[in-house]
Write an enzyme that holds these catalytic residues in place. Structure first.
Site, mmCIF file in Angstrom:
data_model
loop_
_atom_site.group_PDB
_atom_site.id
_atom_site.type_symbol
_atom_site.label_atom_id
_atom_site.label_comp_id
_atom_site.label_asym_id
_atom_site.label_seq_id
_atom_site.Cartn_x
_atom_site.Cartn_y
_atom_site.Cartn_z
ATOM 1 N N LYS A 219 24.734 -21.641 -23.479
ATOM 2 C CA LYS A 219 23.358 -21.790 -23.152
ATOM 3 C C LYS A 219 22.521 -21.483 -24.291
ATOM 4 C CE LYS A 219 25.336 -20.114 -18.954
ATOM 5 N NZ LYS A 219 26.657 -19.675 -19.534
ATOM 6 N N GLY A 220 23.072 -20.641 -25.223
ATOM 7 C CA GLY A 220 22.231 -20.081 -26.318
ATOM 8 C C GLY A 220 21.345 -20.656 -27.204
ATOM 9 N N ASP B 161 22.786 -21.415 -31.408
ATOM 10 C CA ASP B 161 21.858 -20.307 -31.706
ATOM 11 C C ASP B 161 22.461 -19.489 -32.953
ATOM 12 O OD1 ASP B 161 24.310 -19.217 -31.108
ATOM 13 O OD2 ASP B 161 23.339 -18.158 -29.015
ATOM 14 N N ASP C 89 28.455 -17.338 -36.610
ATOM 15 C CA ASP C 89 28.920 -16.154 -36.931
ATOM 16 C C ASP C 89 30.303 -16.386 -37.567
ATOM 17 O OD1 ASP C 89 29.606 -13.553 -37.108
ATOM 18 O OD2 ASP C 89 29.959 -13.443 -34.889
ATOM 19 N N PHE D 146 24.569 -7.200 -34.238
ATOM 20 C CA PHE D 146 24.519 -8.066 -33.247
ATOM 21 C C PHE D 146 23.234 -7.974 -32.728
ATOM 22 C CE2 PHE D 146 25.044 -8.803 -28.580
ATOM 23 C CZ PHE D 146 25.999 -9.923 -28.763
HETATM 24 P P1 IMP Z 1 31.067 -18.158 -33.771
HETATM 25 O O1 IMP Z 1 31.817 -18.938 -33.014
HETATM 26 O O2 IMP Z 1 31.854 -16.816 -34.307
HETATM 27 O O3 IMP Z 1 30.484 -18.583 -35.059
HETATM 28 O O4 IMP Z 1 29.894 -17.402 -32.810
HETATM 29 C C1 IMP Z 1 28.991 -18.377 -32.390
HETATM 30 C C2 IMP Z 1 28.647 -17.790 -31.006
HETATM 31 O O5 IMP Z 1 28.817 -16.481 -31.046
HETATM 32 C C3 IMP Z 1 27.361 -17.949 -30.827
HETATM 33 O O6 IMP Z 1 26.928 -19.109 -30.251
HETATM 34 C C4 IMP Z 1 26.823 -16.867 -29.958
HETATM 35 O O7 IMP Z 1 26.919 -17.044 -28.489
HETATM 36 C C5 IMP Z 1 27.946 -15.777 -30.294
HETATM 37 N N1 IMP Z 1 27.215 -14.512 -31.136
HETATM 38 C C6 IMP Z 1 27.615 -14.634 -32.695
HETATM 39 N N2 IMP Z 1 26.876 -13.647 -33.044
HETATM 40 C C7 IMP Z 1 26.087 -13.061 -32.106
HETATM 41 C C8 IMP Z 1 25.019 -12.010 -31.892
HETATM 42 O O8 IMP Z 1 24.552 -11.472 -32.961
HETATM 43 N N3 IMP Z 1 24.500 -12.069 -30.780
HETATM 44 C C9 IMP Z 1 24.633 -12.695 -29.776
HETATM 45 N N4 IMP Z 1 25.562 -13.609 -29.811
HETATM 46 C C10 IMP Z 1 26.301 -13.841 -31.031
HETATM 47 MG MG MG Z 2 26.619 -17.067 -26.725
#
Ligand code: IMP
Ligand code: MG
Length: 181
Positions: free
Chosen positions: A43-44, A100, A103, A152
């Site tokens: 949803k982000g 959004d 990470d 975060f």
């Molecule tokens: P990844 O798969 O590790 O690249 O992370 C992607 C998802 O992790 C994003 O769509 C977010 O939902 C969540 N995420 C990563 N870092 C943050 C943060 O600092 N705040 C909130 N959600 C995060």
């Molecule tokens: Mg998320």
């Protein structure tokens, strides 16, 4: 009020708006003469996607996909689950995923792998934030707004336990919010 849970603002509403305008204009230039399919990762991505597409001045279509890797906390679970797939056919389409934040890269890596086999003509990614301190894949977003330190953050789509997505800016939570769980 929700505002009282924020310790520090990292990106103001004005900064985000300006950035989304620039990204929309950039995409319009890069995809001139094409009709990209913009896929929002629920949803982000929603507030970010809505702001960017206002500034896309070419024909485009939208679709949505829902995956989860987080289980609501602040640490990634290391697994991605497909919760809702898109409704349209990507055969021959120029796809841009909007999320959004990138990470670890796990979510985008999963989506790119899933879609490579589906016959899209091109696959690109666009995120509001790039947080590459914990990157586990050889990946960078093709388009992104801001580089983030290893913090975060919440707001403008980003959540902590599914809350704070509706904040109009992006900030860091006060430590007591995590302690009062
Ligand atoms: P990844 O798969 O590790 O690249 O992370 C992607 C998802 O992790 C994003 O769509 C977010 O939902 C969540 N995420 C990563 N870092 C943050 C943060 O600092 N705040 C909130 N959600 C995060
Ligand atoms: Mg998320």
């Amino acid at each position: 009020m929700m505002n009282n849970d924020i310790q520090e603002i990292l990106c103001s509403q004005q900064q985000i708006k300006k950035l989304c305008q620039e990204l929309g204009q950039q995409i319009s230039r890069d995809y001139k003469g094409k009709k990209p399919m913009i896929i929002g990762v629920l949803k982000g991505a929603m507030p970010f996607m809505m702001e960017v597409i206002k500034h896309i001045d070419i024909y485009m279509t939208m679709d949505f996909i829902d995956v989860s890797s987080y289980n609501g906390g602040t640490e990634s679970s290391g697994h991605v689950k497909l919760i809702k797939d898109i409704d349209s056919n990507v055969q021959g389409r120029d796809v841009i995923f909007i999320d959004d934040i990138m990470d670890t890269g796990l979510t985008i890596d999963y989506l790119l792998k899933l879609f490579r086999g589906r016959g899209a003509r091109s696959l690109k990614t666009c995120t509001l934030f790039n947080k590459d301190a914990n990157r586990q894949f050889h990946l960078q977003p093709d388009y992104y707004g801001f580089d983030l330190p290893d913090k975060f953050v919440v707001g403008f789509g980003l959540d902590y336990q599914n809350l704070y997505r509706n904040l109009p800016y992006v900030g860091v939570l006060k430590p007591r919010v995590y302690q009062n769980k």
